[in-house]
Design a protein around this motif. Structure first.
Motif, PDB file in Angstrom:
ATOM      1  N   GLN A   1       0.816  -1.217   0.000  1.00 54.24           N
ATOM      2  CA  GLN A   1       0.000   0.000   0.000  1.00 54.24           C
ATOM      3  C   GLN A   1       0.850   1.268   0.000  1.00 54.24           C
ATOM      4  OE1 GLN A   1      -2.176  -1.255   3.584  1.00 54.24           O
ATOM      5  NE2 GLN A   1      -4.081  -1.099   2.404  1.00 54.24           N
ATOM      6  N   ARG A   2       2.127   1.139   0.253  1.00 54.73           N
ATOM      7  CA  ARG A   2       2.988   2.310   0.390  1.00 54.73           C
ATOM      8  C   ARG A   2       3.282   3.041  -0.926  1.00 54.73           C
ATOM      9  NH1 ARG A   2       8.154   0.954   3.827  1.00 54.73           N
ATOM     10  NH2 ARG A   2       8.249   3.228   3.869  1.00 54.73           N
ATOM     11  N   PRO A   3       3.524   2.336  -2.056  1.00 56.17           N
ATOM     12  CA  PRO A   3       3.891   3.070  -3.277  1.00 56.17           C
ATOM     13  C   PRO A   3       2.853   4.085  -3.738  1.00 56.17           C
ATOM     14  CG  PRO A   3       4.471   0.747  -3.495  1.00 56.17           C
ATOM     15  CD  PRO A   3       3.669   0.881  -2.240  1.00 56.17           C
ATOM     16  N   ALA A   4       1.568   3.731  -3.673  1.00 57.54           N
ATOM     17  CA  ALA A   4       0.525   4.664  -4.118  1.00 57.54           C
ATOM     18  C   ALA A   4       0.525   5.921  -3.258  1.00 57.54           C
ATOM     19  CB  ALA A   4      -0.846   3.984  -4.066  1.00 57.54           C
ATOM     20  N   LEU A   5       0.763   5.763  -1.959  1.00 54.03           N
ATOM     21  CA  LEU A   5       0.829   6.921  -1.081  1.00 54.03           C
ATOM     22  C   LEU A   5       2.098   7.725  -1.331  1.00 54.03           C
ATOM     23  CD1 LEU A   5      -0.475   5.282   2.210  1.00 54.03           C
ATOM     24  CD2 LEU A   5      -1.658   7.007   0.847  1.00 54.03           C
ATOM     25  N   ALA A   6       3.202   7.012  -1.577  1.00 60.53           N
ATOM     26  CA  ALA A   6       4.459   7.712  -1.850  1.00 60.53           C
ATOM     27  C   ALA A   6       4.336   8.590  -3.087  1.00 60.53           C
ATOM     28  CB  ALA A   6       5.591   6.704  -2.026  1.00 60.53           C
ATOM     29  N   ALA A   7       3.546   8.144  -4.071  1.00 60.95           N
ATOM     30  CA  ALA A   7       3.341   8.936  -5.284  1.00 60.95           C
ATOM     31  C   ALA A   7       2.628  10.245  -4.983  1.00 60.95           C
ATOM     32  CB  ALA A   7       2.539   8.121  -6.299  1.00 60.95           C
ATOM     33  N   LEU A   8       1.899  10.283  -3.878  1.00 61.29           N
ATOM     34  CA  LEU A   8       1.209  11.508  -3.454  1.00 61.29           C
ATOM     35  C   LEU A   8       2.087  12.368  -2.543  1.00 61.29           C
ATOM     36  CD1 LEU A   8      -2.296  10.020  -2.554  1.00 61.29           C
ATOM     37  CD2 LEU A   8      -1.699  11.309  -4.616  1.00 61.29           C
ATOM     38  N   GLY A   9       3.257  11.838  -2.204  1.00 54.98           N
ATOM     39  CA  GLY A   9       4.122  12.548  -1.288  1.00 54.98           C
ATOM     40  C   GLY A   9       3.867  12.212   0.165  1.00 54.98           C
ATOM     41  N   VAL A  10       3.250  11.043   0.385  1.00 55.68           N
ATOM     42  CA  VAL A  10       2.888  10.622   1.733  1.00 55.68           C
ATOM     43  C   VAL A  10       3.764   9.443   2.147  1.00 55.68           C
ATOM     44  CG1 VAL A  10       1.069   9.637   3.176  1.00 55.68           C
ATOM     45  CG2 VAL A  10       0.505  11.392   1.484  1.00 55.68           C
ATOM     46  N   ASP A  11       4.412   9.572   3.293  1.00 56.75           N
ATOM     47  CA  ASP A  11       5.226   8.492   3.838  1.00 56.75           C
ATOM     48  C   ASP A  11       4.346   7.625   4.736  1.00 56.75           C
ATOM     49  OD1 ASP A  11       7.541   7.014   4.431  1.00 56.75           O
ATOM     50  OD2 ASP A  11       7.825   8.138   6.286  1.00 56.75           O
ATOM     51  N   ALA A  12       4.464   6.307   4.600  1.00 54.20           N
ATOM     52  CA  ALA A  12       3.607   5.407   5.359  1.00 54.20           C
ATOM     53  C   ALA A  12       4.430   4.409   6.163  1.00 54.20           C
ATOM     54  CB  ALA A  12       2.655   4.657   4.430  1.00 54.20           C
ATOM     55  N   THR A  13       3.963   4.118   7.355  1.00 51.43           N
ATOM     56  CA  THR A  13       4.544   3.103   8.223  1.00 51.43           C
ATOM     57  C   THR A  13       3.648   1.884   8.187  1.00 51.43           C
ATOM     58  OG1 THR A  13       5.502   4.767   9.698  1.00 51.43           O
ATOM     59  CG2 THR A  13       5.194   2.555  10.593  1.00 51.43           C
ATOM     60  N   VAL A  14       4.240   0.717   8.061  1.00 54.79           N
ATOM     61  CA  VAL A  14       3.470  -0.524   8.024  1.00 54.79           C
ATOM     62  C   VAL A  14       3.243  -1.019   9.452  1.00 54.79           C
ATOM     63  CG1 VAL A  14       3.397  -2.920   7.225  1.00 54.79           C
ATOM     64  CG2 VAL A  14       4.405  -1.145   5.778  1.00 54.79           C
ATOM     65  N   GLY A  15       2.010  -1.293   9.772  1.00 54.88           N
ATOM     66  CA  GLY A  15       1.682  -1.805  11.099  1.00 54.88           C
ATOM     67  C   GLY A  15       0.201  -2.101  11.220  1.00 54.88           C
ATOM     68  N   ASP A  16      -0.130  -3.031  12.076  1.00 56.24           N
ATOM     69  CA  ASP A  16      -1.523  -3.394  12.333  1.00 56.24           C
ATOM     70  C   ASP A  16      -1.952  -2.730  13.637  1.00 56.24           C
ATOM     71  OD1 ASP A  16      -3.968  -4.536  12.798  1.00 56.24           O
ATOM     72  OD2 ASP A  16      -3.277  -6.611  12.755  1.00 56.24           O
TER      73      ASP A  16
END
Length: 223
Positions: free
Chosen positions: A36-51
């Motif tokens: 799920q991170r690449p689509a957000l990165a394309a918007l300039g959003v950094d994402a952390t993976v976690g439940d």
């Protein structure tokens, strides 16, 4: 602002991320899967993976990083009681404590209008969902954070109108998710709105004007 969104892959969370990025704010978020991170990165959003359900308070606090604002926009949407408790209940409590530990003072919660769907036979799981959402509102409102609780009407995927009805008490109708995200972004950008519960419905008032109208007025001196 530097905003961390819990629920950034949800509809409201995703729309909010776009609103904030377009306004020049830094946005981060929590995702459950690495893909799920690449689509957000394309918007300039950094994402952390976690439940969220399985994360410790310490891990969530570390994920917040240098954020100055946390938005809790995750939700089980009236699913199983187990999921509702883990996300809408325990998840909010965990976010409150994680914010404290990370030194984040401002936390905004996307909740629900208590009257939503009350004309229907909702079933036990959805009734439980409403009860848990109310308990989460109470937990946040009793915290020492600079909190805001936004309670939108029934969410729909219509095109946003840019106008709303916003205040401490509103009628229950329906509102486009895009207008919810735009209103929340405007609320976050208004630091004078703090420790308030605001209800949101469709309406005729431009969003920025509606937000400004809810800035607390100085109390009048008494003699």
């Amino acid at each position: 602002m530097d905003v961390f969104i819990i629920g950034i892959t949800g509809k409201v969370g995703g729309l909010l991320a776009r609103e904030l990025v377009s306004g020049g704010d830094a946005v981060h978020g929590l995702v459950r899967r690495d893909e799920q991170r690449p689509a957000l990165a394309a918007l300039g959003v950094d994402a952390t993976v976690g439940d969220l359900a399985g994360m410790s308070v310490e891990a969530l606090a570390a994920a917040f990083g240098d954020a100055d604002t946390v938005v809790f926009a995750a939700g089980s949407n009236g699913g199983s009681a187990q999921d509702t408790k883990a996300i809408d209940g325990d998840g909010v409590v965990k976010a409150i404590e994680a914010a404290r530990r990370a030194g984040v003072e401002r936390l905004a919660l996307v909740s629900v209008l208590p009257e939503s769907w009350r004309e229907r036979d909702l079933g036990e799981e959805v009734e439980y969902y409403f009860a848990v959402k109310k308990e989460a509102d109470i937990a946040l409102s009793r915290s020492d954070l600079d909190w805001v609780i936004l309670r939108p009407s029934l969410l729909v995927d219509d095109v946003g109108t840019g106008t709303v009805s916003l205040g401490p008490a509103e009628s229950h109708g329906e509102i486009a998710r895009a207008d919810v995200a735009a209103t929340l972004a405007a609320v976050l950008r208004e630091p004078r709105i703090a420790r308030q519960i605001l209800e949101l419905d469709e309406g005729p008032v431009p969003i920025r004007e509606a937000v400004r109208a809810n800035v607390p007025r100085p109390s009048r001196a008494t003699t």
